[in-house]
Design a protein around this motif. Sequence first.
Motif, PDB file in Angstrom:
ATOM      1  N   TRP A 110     -10.222  19.473 -44.180  1.00 45.33           N
ATOM      2  CA  TRP A 110      -9.725  18.278 -44.871  1.00 45.33           C
ATOM      3  C   TRP A 110     -10.877  17.375 -45.313  1.00 45.33           C
ATOM      4  N   GLU A 147      -2.925  23.942 -45.332  1.00 42.57           N
ATOM      5  CA  GLU A 147      -2.372  22.781 -46.028  1.00 42.57           C
ATOM      6  C   GLU A 147      -3.458  22.073 -46.837  1.00 42.57           C
ATOM      7  N   TYR A 160      -3.426  21.606 -50.848  1.00 44.07           N
ATOM      8  CA  TYR A 160      -3.594  20.281 -51.462  1.00 44.07           C
ATOM      9  C   TYR A 160      -4.700  20.322 -52.518  1.00 44.07           C
ATOM     10  N   ASN A 171      -3.631  22.217 -55.625  1.00 42.18           N
ATOM     11  CA  ASN A 171      -2.674  21.427 -56.412  1.00 42.18           C
ATOM     12  C   ASN A 171      -3.365  20.306 -57.189  1.00 42.18           C
ATOM     13  N   LYS A 172      -4.493  19.839 -56.667  1.00 44.31           N
ATOM     14  CA  LYS A 172      -5.275  18.803 -57.339  1.00 44.31           C
ATOM     15  C   LYS A 172      -6.221  19.374 -58.403  1.00 44.31           C
TER      16      LYS A 172
END
Length: 432
Positions: free
Chosen positions: A216, A241, A245, A248-249
Amino acid sequence: MSNTGTSWRIQGARVIDPFRGIDAVLDVTVRDGVFVEDHDPSLPVVDAKGLWLVPRLTDMHVHFRDPGLEYKEDLASGSRAAAAGGFTVVCTMPNTKPVVDIPSLVEWQKERAETLGLVRIWPIGAVTKGEEGKELAEMYQMAQAGAIGFSDDGHPVADSRIMRAALSYSATLNRPIIQHSEDPDLFAGGSMHEGAISQQLGLGGIPAEAESIMVWRDVELVQLTRGILHVAHVSAPGSLEAVRYAKNKGLAVTAEAAPHHLFLSDDAVREWQYSAVTKVNPPLRPAAMQEALIQAVTSGLIDVLASDHAPHHADEKAEPYDKAPFGISGLETFLGTVMTVFLGRGLLSPLDLFAKLTAMPHQVLRQSYAGISPGAAADLTLIDPGAVWTVDPAAFYSKGHNTPLAGATLTGRAVATMVGGRWTMREQEVLG
């Protein structure tokens, strides 16, 4: 079939070429080390009926330990293991002694690979000097010398300022930062996944969050720098995850999974009765996390499959679990493992599976290759998809026999490997 010469007619194989999106029975002609369209009847013939032909199998995560740790593995034994496993390209991690953090060591590895002639070695340079995490290594100079990417694998780049700088350079150099993701403080003292089985066995645990927290953080740094990040050996749900993320960005973030995390769960530690052949970093995870990783591969969230081949001397792996080194020897079981998991269960088509071992590593590493096209280097593997075999580490070409897959029955095996038109392996015999 001889290994001499660089011109051949390979007849009747099922050609699975993810670079071109081809899955069809075709004849393939190699002349002077490259693919050609003509079918000269005077060339030596290889009858490949019933076999699959796949171009440019690539393992973008191996540890060949050379220079400095040759008692574990060297470039020669690692290259033999790669050829035996069906691979034509491998990317070597820099955690050697000395660390590959200067251009001359990059050049030496490439020159040694040329001399051996068994596999194409694409060196990965260190992110930081000595992999100490304190000062950036000579990234530009190593890129000029042929470094395919940068990693401190074996250690995370824990300092956020250093990682920010490295990611900024990655965009300029068009080469990924390949991160070994772990929070050193959460990881400290652990030997296996932190959970019910580690508690039952009384072994220090490594929580899944030790990995995902770092992933992250790095995704956030990619947003800041617009750098290029590849997450090595993903194993934790939180990491998946974070990668989702990032994708998707629209960020330049990719990820890989290792075969042992897909084939085994942390229950293997109990089944092997504390044997350190099961000790790997990141650790084997519970069955539910293993299944989530499999689904991430099938959905396309995981871009690449890579072995994280990490050989060790038998005496080191015979140490008590908490003292033994992390690592599994995976090159020679790689194909059989992933074919058993994904083709055996009908989870992926052969074309989609082999894309993760061919076209996708090239895409991640920003390397071009045309597949089975006129003029492209004739790097290929012949695979027997129906071969059922039992893993015997004593038969490995690698110096490292450390694998919890010993005794496992796998389906699918490379029977011949060609690099630049020359056979480097046939029927499990490495040539040259």
